[in-house]
Design a protein around this motif. Structure first.
Motif, short mmCIF file in Angstrom:
data_model
loop_
_atom_site.label_atom_id
_atom_site.label_comp_id
_atom_site.label_asym_id
_atom_site.label_seq_id
_atom_site.Cartn_x
_atom_site.Cartn_y
_atom_site.Cartn_z
N ILE A 1 0.66 -1.02 0.03
CA ILE A 1 0.06 0.01 -0.12
C ILE A 1 1.00 1.09 -0.10
CG2 ILE A 1 -1.89 1.36 1.03
CD1 ILE A 1 -2.58 -1.32 2.28
N THR A 2 1.38 1.56 -1.19
CA THR A 2 2.20 2.93 -1.46
C THR A 2 1.15 4.19 -1.31
OG1 THR A 2 1.91 2.62 -3.57
CG2 THR A 2 3.89 1.83 -2.75
N GLU A 3 1.75 5.15 -1.51
CA GLU A 3 0.91 6.49 -1.24
C GLU A 3 -0.07 6.32 -2.34
OE1 GLU A 3 2.93 10.21 -1.47
OE2 GLU A 3 1.35 11.34 -0.51
N ILE A 4 0.32 6.31 -3.53
CA ILE A 4 -0.97 6.42 -4.59
C ILE A 4 -1.93 5.31 -4.56
CG2 ILE A 4 0.86 4.80 -6.01
CD1 ILE A 4 -1.68 7.69 -7.41
N VAL A 5 -1.64 4.12 -3.91
CA VAL A 5 -2.53 3.06 -3.76
C VAL A 5 -3.54 3.59 -2.72
CG1 VAL A 5 -3.17 0.88 -2.76
CG2 VAL A 5 -1.04 1.18 -4.23
N PHE A 6 -2.83 4.27 -1.43
CA PHE A 6 -3.66 4.81 -0.43
C PHE A 6 -4.65 5.99 -1.13
CE2 PHE A 6 -4.27 7.65 3.18
CZ PHE A 6 -5.12 6.91 3.88
N GLN A 7 -4.21 6.65 -2.03
CA GLN A 7 -4.97 7.93 -2.83
C GLN A 7 -6.09 7.17 -3.46
OE1 GLN A 7 -1.57 9.73 -4.64
NE2 GLN A 7 -1.42 11.66 -2.95
N LEU A 8 -5.66 6.22 -4.15
CA LEU A 8 -6.82 5.63 -4.81
C LEU A 8 -7.95 4.96 -3.97
CD1 LEU A 8 -4.84 4.06 -7.95
CD2 LEU A 8 -6.39 6.05 -7.93
N MET A 9 -7.59 4.57 -2.79
CA MET A 9 -8.37 3.98 -1.83
C MET A 9 -9.41 4.94 -1.40
SD MET A 9 -5.71 1.72 0.35
CE MET A 9 -6.79 1.33 1.80
N LEU A 10 -8.72 6.09 -1.32
CA LEU A 10 -9.76 7.26 -0.81
C LEU A 10 -10.76 7.59 -1.94
CD1 LEU A 10 -6.90 9.20 1.04
CD2 LEU A 10 -8.79 8.04 2.12
N VAL A 11 -10.34 7.81 -3.03
CA VAL A 11 -11.03 7.95 -4.32
C VAL A 11 -12.18 7.08 -4.55
CG1 VAL A 11 -11.07 8.17 -6.69
CG2 VAL A 11 -9.29 9.37 -5.59
N ASN A 12 -11.86 5.87 -4.27
CA ASN A 12 -12.85 4.83 -4.37
C ASN A 12 -13.81 4.85 -3.58
OD1 ASN A 12 -11.79 3.96 -7.17
ND2 ASN A 12 -10.49 2.37 -5.96
N ALA A 13 -13.30 4.97 -2.19
CA ALA A 13 -14.32 5.26 -1.06
C ALA A 13 -15.69 6.27 -1.39
CB ALA A 13 -13.85 5.62 0.41
N ILE A 14 -14.87 7.30 -1.77
CA ILE A 14 -15.92 8.40 -2.42
C ILE A 14 -16.67 7.78 -3.59
CG2 ILE A 14 -16.21 10.74 -3.48
CD1 ILE A 14 -13.19 11.37 -2.14
N GLU B 1 -3.44 -5.06 -4.57
CA GLU B 1 -1.84 -4.86 -4.63
C GLU B 1 -1.24 -5.54 -3.52
OE1 GLU B 1 -0.38 -2.56 -6.16
OE2 GLU B 1 -2.58 -2.12 -7.27
N ILE B 2 -2.19 -5.98 -2.37
CA ILE B 2 -1.53 -6.75 -1.34
C ILE B 2 -1.47 -8.22 -1.89
CG2 ILE B 2 -2.01 -7.91 0.98
CD1 ILE B 2 -3.83 -5.59 1.61
N LEU B 3 -1.95 -8.60 -2.98
CA LEU B 3 -2.10 -10.08 -3.71
C LEU B 3 -1.25 -9.78 -4.96
CD1 LEU B 3 -5.57 -11.35 -3.12
CD2 LEU B 3 -3.83 -11.83 -1.58
N GLU C 1 1.35 -10.29 -6.06
CA GLU C 1 2.21 -11.85 -6.32
C GLU C 1 1.15 -12.58 -7.39
OE1 GLU C 1 4.42 -12.49 -2.79
OE2 GLU C 1 4.51 -10.32 -3.15
N PHE C 2 -0.03 -12.49 -7.08
CA PHE C 2 -1.02 -13.39 -7.78
C PHE C 2 -1.70 -12.61 -8.93
CE2 PHE C 2 -0.51 -14.47 -3.43
CZ PHE C 2 -0.18 -15.91 -3.18
N LYS C 3 -0.78 -11.85 -9.37
CA LYS C 3 -1.43 -10.70 -10.28
C LYS C 3 -2.53 -11.38 -11.22
CE LYS C 3 -0.24 -6.56 -12.51
NZ LYS C 3 1.14 -5.50 -12.80
N GLN C 4 -1.99 -12.46 -11.86
CA GLN C 4 -2.97 -13.12 -12.92
C GLN C 4 -4.34 -13.70 -12.34
OE1 GLN C 4 -0.63 -16.33 -14.59
NE2 GLN C 4 0.05 -16.94 -12.76
N TYR C 5 -4.46 -13.71 -11.11
CA TYR C 5 -5.70 -14.22 -10.61
C TYR C 5 -6.36 -13.34 -9.92
CZ TYR C 5 -2.89 -18.58 -10.92
OH TYR C 5 -2.38 -19.69 -11.31
N ARG C 6 -5.91 -11.88 -10.05
CA ARG C 6 -6.55 -10.85 -9.48
C ARG C 6 -8.01 -10.65 -9.99
NH1 ARG C 6 -4.13 -4.75 -10.79
NH2 ARG C 6 -2.65 -5.40 -9.37
#
Lengths: 309, 294
Positions: free
Chosen positions: A9-22, A252-254, A256-261
């Motif tokens: 969870i980098t800064e940009i991921v956190f920012q996107l989390m906030l946007v998606n919450a909105i 993002e946390i997963l 490593e399993f990108k193809q199963y996302r």
């Protein structure tokens, strides 16, 4: 913070989390009022494009773009909402999907359309490629502030006369109308609020991801927004926020399993709707699930089984 | 613009759209839910047809029924996983719509994992592609085959639903599930049969679509998903004959808007039509008076 960063969870991921919450909150508003509207991606697109044109072509600051985008979406929401909100249920869903697609296609062809009307070459939305090189001027604190203010307004709204009317319209439109609630007014006002909120998320996200194209606002985007709200649950405002956070952070946390996302997303959505109908933020749902796991069917469950055979 | 040519194009494209939309309409009429995973089954049908032709070396004629059966089974699994649990709970229709979206995401991603995202095509010569000679308009054999298969399947479906006992049971459940159950109809079986039929139709449409455009990707369902929605709304949701009419109307609209030079806007036309129909004739073009609708 290091702990968060280490799990992806980098800064940009956190920012996107906030946007998606909105975004989740924007669809929560209509769902809470009993309207199954899927117009949010369309309004998000309107907000994003108006906002970006304001900051790019008119050099306005972000807050002005935000207001501009929200106003534009609000103005569009009025003539759309008035006729469309007479529909219910699946019919409303289909009509609003249609609206979203028309918005997307109009943005896609805006330049050629405007050029042929005005007679001179117009380059505003730049077709399928979209607008690139938007400055990244949305900051984390602005997103946080925006989210907090939105939640504050929502909480006040729920406790207000209007908020009670929203719940009443969801539970039984006719009964609400009988009690003197102006159902048409409530529905349209909520629809406009929802559009404005989606547009604000559109403006903020455009100045975060730095590029926008019509493809970003198609049916997939509506499905994502809907998933935020459904996953978290739509009985409280906390649900869509949790849903938006989880569905943004989890891939993002997963990673490593990108193809199963995508598969994980699909399974989560299915599991939640089947086993936790109230969403993640619903204690009763978890209790019911726990009882089922331990093999103690609830009493109501038995009656229902007997009914439907 | 050659009007006759456009009419020919509209007719065969309409056949595919109708075939696809029939499954949508069938599920909606019997269960009252919108199955948004229908387009994913359509895409799977195309891939199964492709695999049958390329890996199992069977002809296209054998591939179509094979794809239909497998798609039908996928569709039953879909019912068991995504719809049956919610039905048992008497969940609102909206929940079932959302779970079908979840199932669609799942199916598309599994296909992506297995078949990759690169467009694939039927091997050359799996179906004759030279246009027929001696005709004033350009018609390829595949277009005729598509139309023939589509019309045959529609006729078979009409026969099944109207003339057979199973079809009678389906209509009874569609009319009122509770009463039908009281009269001894096993509604669970009827639901599974409906899903099988819908899946088989989607599978056939998938193979035909794949043959006609010759690009098969995991995302090929996306373009028809929303168009199919327009088709069944035009025909009146859950109206089977209406879906056939709607398919041809949408195809005609699309073909003629391309011919008129508006290829960029053809989808805008389609969705504007959807919008207007919902507002002014929610029961569809050929529908009866609205009952509990909209």
């Amino acid at each position: 913070m290091d702990l968060l960063r280490s799990i992806g969870i980098t800064e940009i991921v956190f920012q996107l989390m906030l946007v998606n919450a909105i975004l989740g909150l924007s669809i929560y508003l209509t769902l809470y009022t009993g309207m199954f509207s899927l117009a949010n991606a369309g309004f998000m697109a309107i907000g994003a494009y108006v906002g970006v044109v304001l900051t790019q072509n008119y050099d306005l600051p972000l807050w002005a773009a935000l207001i501009g985008g929200m106003l534009a979406a609000g103005v569009v929401a009025v003539p759309i909402g008035l006729p469309v909100l007479r529909l219910r249920d699946i019919y409303l869903a289909i009509a609003t999907i249609g609206f979203g697609e028309v918005v997307r296609i109009l943005i896609l062809n805006f330049d050629t359309l405007a050029s042929s009307i005005s007679g001179e070459s117009v380059q505003l939305t730049r077709g399928a490629l979209g607008i690139t090189g938007i400055p990244k001027i949305t900051e984390t604190w602005q997103l946080l502030l925006f989210l907090v203010v939105t939640v504050y307004i929502l909480v006040r709204l729920h406790r207000s006369r209007f908020g009670r009317a929203m719940a009443a319209v969801r539970q039984d439109e006719q009964a609400a109308a009988t009690m003197g609630i102006n159902v048409v007014y409530v529905k349209n006002a909520v629809f406009i609020f929802s559009a404005i909120l989606a547009a604000s998320a559109g403006v903020l996200k455009a100045h975060l991801t730095r590029t926008i194209s019509p493809g970003d606002y198609g049916f997939d985007q509506v499905v994502n927004i809907l998933a935020f709200a459904v996953l978290g649950g739509t009985s409280t405002w906390l649900g869509p926020i949790v849903g938006g956070f989880v569905l943004t952070a989890l891939p993002e946390i997963l990673r490593e399993f990108k193809q199963y996302r995508g598969i994980v997303n699909g399974v989560i959505l299915l599991m939640v709707i089947v086993y936790l109908p109230g969403g993640l933020v619903n204690i009763n749902g978890w209790k019911r699930l726990w009882r089922r796991i331990r093999g103690q069917p609830s009493v109501t469950g038995k009656i229902q089984d007997a009914e439907t055979g | 613009m050659n009007i006759t040519q456009q009419i020919v194009n509209a007719i065969w494209l309409g056949g595919v759209y109708s075939l696809f939309a029939l499954g949508y309409a069938l599920v909606f009429s019997v269960l009252g839910v919108l199955n948004l995973a229908h387009s994913a089954v359509f895409m799977w049908g195309a891939f199964i047809g492709l695999v049958a032709v390329t890996q199992l070396n069977v002809s296209v004629w054998a591939a179509i029924p094979l794809a239909m059966v497998v798609s039908g089974i996928i569709s039953i699994v879909l019912d068991v996983v995504a719809f049956a649990p919610l039905r048992r709970r008497n969940a609102p229709r909206i929940s079932q719509l959302i779970s079908s979206i979840g199932a669609a995401i799942l199916l598309v991603n599994i296909a992506q994992l297995i078949f990759g995202t690169q467009p694939q095509r039927f091997p050359l010569g799996s179906i004759p592609s030279d246009p027929l000679e001696g005709l004033p308009v350009r018609i390829t054999p595949i277009q005729i085959i598509i139309l023939l298969v589509a019309v045959t399947l529609m006729a078979v479906l009409q026969y099944l639903v109207v003339r057979t006992r199973a079809g009678q049971a389906m209509r009874a459940v569609a009319f009122n599930q509770r009463v039908a159950s009281l009269l001894g109809i096993n509604s669970g079986n009827v639901f599974r049969m409906t899903f099988f039929l819908a899946g088989a139709l989607a599978g056939a449409a998938g193979v035909l679509f794949g043959l006609a455009y010759n690009t098969i990707t995991p995302f090929m369902g996306d373009s028809v998903a929303l168009k199919g929605l327009t088709v069944i709304v035009l025909g009146g949701l859950g109206n089977i004959q209406g879906a056939v009419v709607g398919g041809f109307v949408v195809a005609a609209l699309e073909v003629f808007s391309i011919a008129a030079g508006g290829s960029n806007y053809r989808e805008a036309f389609v969705f504007t039509l959807l919008f207007l129909i919902l507002l002014f004739r929610p029961q569809g073009l050929v529908g009866q008076a609205a009952q509990t609708r909209a």
